[in-house]
Scaffold this active site. Sequence first.
Site, mmCIF file in Angstrom:
data_model
loop_
_atom_site.group_PDB
_atom_site.id
_atom_site.type_symbol
_atom_site.label_atom_id
_atom_site.label_comp_id
_atom_site.label_asym_id
_atom_site.label_seq_id
_atom_site.Cartn_x
_atom_site.Cartn_y
_atom_site.Cartn_z
ATOM 1 N N SER A 32 0.267 0.191 8.563
ATOM 2 C CA SER A 32 -0.633 -0.199 7.493
ATOM 3 C C SER A 32 0.040 -0.287 6.125
ATOM 4 C CB SER A 32 -1.782 0.814 7.398
ATOM 5 O OG SER A 32 -1.290 2.100 7.039
ATOM 6 N N SER A 62 2.496 4.058 10.439
ATOM 7 C CA SER A 62 2.207 3.153 9.325
ATOM 8 C C SER A 62 3.302 3.044 8.278
ATOM 9 C CB SER A 62 0.899 3.570 8.632
ATOM 10 O OG SER A 62 -0.207 3.085 9.351
ATOM 11 N N LYS A 114 1.681 3.059 -2.239
ATOM 12 C CA LYS A 114 0.610 2.545 -1.368
ATOM 13 C C LYS A 114 -0.719 2.776 -2.068
ATOM 14 C CE LYS A 114 -0.857 2.788 3.519
ATOM 15 N NZ LYS A 114 -0.582 3.458 4.811
#
Lengths: 508, 492
Positions: B158, B182, B83
């Site tokens: 996310s 997320s 990420k």
Amino acid sequence: MAKDRLAGVLERYEAVIGLEIHTELTSLNSKMFCGCPVAFGGEPNTRVCPVCLGMPGALPVPNEAAVEATVLAGLALDCEIAPFSQFHRKQYFYPDMPKDYQISQYDLPFCGLGHLDIEVDGEGAKQRVDLDGGPYATRIGVTRIHLEEDTGKMVHVGGSEGRIAGADHSLVDFNRAGTPLMELVSEPDIRTPEEARRFAQKLRLIMLNLGVSDCSMEEGSMRVDGNVSIRLRGETELGTKTEIKNMNSFKALHDALAFEIVRQADVLDEGGRIVQETRHWDVTAKRTSALRSKEEAHDYRYFPEPDMVPFEFSAGWIDAIRARLPELPDARRERFMRDFGLSSADARTLSEDVEFAAFFEEAVALAGTPLAKPIANWMLGDFSAYLNAGTVALSDAKVTPAMLAELVQVIDAGTISGKQAKQVFTEMAETGDAPGAIIEIRGMKQVSDTGAIEAAVERVIIANPDEVASYRAGKTTLIGWFVGQVMREMRGQGNPSLVNEILVKKLG
Amino acid sequence: MSQKTDLAGLSARAIREGIAGKRFSAGDVVEATYAHIDVHEPGIHAFNELTPDLARAAAAHIDAKVAAGEELPPLAGVPAALKDNMNLVGTHTTCSSRILSDFKSPYDCTAVRRLLDAGALPIGKCNMDEFAFGSSTENSAFGVTHNPWDLSRVPGGSSGGSAAAVAARMVTVSLGSDTGGSIRQPGALTGTVAMKPTYGRVSRYGIVAFASSLDQIGPFSRSVEDAALVLNAISGHDDTDATSVREPVPDFTATLGDGVKGLRVGLVRDMLDLEGCAAEVREATEMSVRTLESLGAQVGEIDLPMSQHGLAAYYIIGPAEASSNLARFDGIRYGHRVSDPSDVVDLYMRSRAEGFGPETIRRIMLGTYALSAGYYDAYYGTAQKTRTLITREFDAAFEQFDVLVTPTSPTVAFKIGEKAEDPLSMYLSDVFTIPLNLAGLPGVSIPCAKSESTGLPIGVQIIGKHFDEATMLRVAAALEGALDLDMRPPAA
């Protein structure tokens, strides 16, 4: 001048002063929340890492030694140590603060209520117009001691005196950012500028004795801010206070508070009212001026620091820290008075500095307790004068405790005179040679052989018949002149008291 | 290598064994990976940055070990994506924000370093909602990520890029971060295995903080075993994170095959009945629990009424911490800075206004307000009390059950733009996942069904006790084995 008017003002008004004292824990190896070294100055931005630069994702890890040092300081001031405490974030934007929040403590500091006893004497004692003007002791409450991180430093370029006003641009040096910073808040128990000075000085001594900081006001490792208000004598309500900053020496602390007390009195006397504000001490102009008013104060939005778990101190852990408390100056002074028969003033001067006290004690141990007083006299006299004159640090001095012990021993044994001893000391301090060697080389050995002295006395009497007649006619004050003649005859090596004794006998 | 794309579907174990057995090299894996990415990335946009130089260097290191006859680390040659809020030297770490668009990592995130030390190959950095604020990856400054199951839909968020990259077989595993769901929610929406470990299990050092007391790094994978292998690699105490714990780290793969016989599994009934939870999601969850029962688990039901307040508490605590954590993006030391500031306040205000997207600004405003003098007790104080009550409610539930089961997301993947103008509806996406972050509990989402109407994946969330990821993963593995779903999306 404010100082001259202070006494008059204090006749009518009582000052109420509280101090906030920040002390950088300069003796620690690393910063508050990272492994960067703690030091003063240096090439800008060289003692930094992702943590103390507030890089995205970097996390603070508390320096346990800093926590211990704070608790140690708290114990030295008889503070209550919190069983449960934690860090909070104090939030405001400023370019010298990498994260735009400062990790500090809020409602759960490590150390709670404590106190510090101070003594005031000399001229400063007279500021307490409600007392008799003589020396006195008083107890100042300590509200709390907490731990936080220091900020970086701004360098304003293009303005005057490095101030932001008129500057063209600013640079930031983060070397200082994250330095462990201990903040002590006193109770508003201080009544005069002199008491404030004594409190700060005493606190500095204790911190130096604890070995947690170099407490340099010049380098900013000890920073004192003052809150001051005044009220008419007899009034019990507190007046509006102002906060004074930028007091970079003990003298500045005293003078700034004195100025501010007089300034506030003038405002009130003219029917005005005091505005709660922060004021800046200008050491050159010798005045305070408004920096910012509390109306513009920040909402710091304190909340518990989520990057760390709270601290829970067990009684056992606190006791272990307590066991590390060294002997503090007050206790040492009492011991010096008790064990060595020193006066209170001498014992105080000797006991304040850890190294100086240790030097004294080592010399006494070598020379023997009966010689403690002459050792003290040497240390407070010639030795201190020598150190002060050349601004020599004790640790850099060539004189060792063993050398000083030897010196007082040879004086005590009558090997050299007091006057010779001064010469020996001077040479010893300059060369680092031991007293014995100096005495040997300089042929200073004092002659106590009565035969040799008698011979010299005889020669002086024969050579000076007129003076002998005058003396015998009653002008006994000539004895000093005779002693001088004999000493000259003996190249200064005669034992003065023996010379005197034999002269009186032969002349009489 | 002739069958390049075939490597894309392999498990971590198969890759390591293939390399060790010299059937292919780590270098082959890298080339096959980027070839596969070349095909699928244009339609999906899972990545903000590809790092072939780093990946090839890591592969060469593995291949040198093979040549030297050395033992290979557990994730040797496994393509991994990160990420874009995790620091790794040699990469940008943008958090999908304009304010960090040029930010180069000056140091390594601990979890990333551990993953790479275990032999994984760093393929690239994945798209995300800006600073992890969102549930759809639409809040990225660099464009939305598309769901490999239906390119017109979001992958969740996310960590949508990390989820999509694994689902589309562009990498074998990836790391995401989970503050309120997320990892797990995009896992459910992309049909991947997605885990949030216990708070404190994995170091947070080096991941750009959203909410420090809630953030946790975890893996995406296509199998429970791969998730366990990644968890093995990244877990454990870290001296640079004061909230990482000294709990022992078991081998999470060791008990995966132990089955669920005798385990007490609690279905959280009142969550299923929540308005907004799709019928197909409720049915898939109930089916999952029945499947576990058929495997020998003792199944019961429980209500967690306090957890329904989790969303409200989360939208105080999360933004409060975020408003503080994001203060450092001020244009002074790094990141976007306006070129012509009139003074420092102007520099702050315009750099931040230009650098942050609307959702980020919304969260900062929310959090700043919640911490303001006069409001602190009513908002932050109350939220913290709610958090304590939720934790206690879970503690009590775990006296009756070994694991709890809920849906992961109330719906399957929604259309791009569908919720973009309605933040409250978007916030509801995490209603089942948020309570775990508040309580610090571990949770894993695994695919349990495909929607009959859309064919989109549905995820089920299995919740474990603190630091008992092993039991949680054991249940997940049993369910995975029994359901035996084909979770290869069309775009893979």
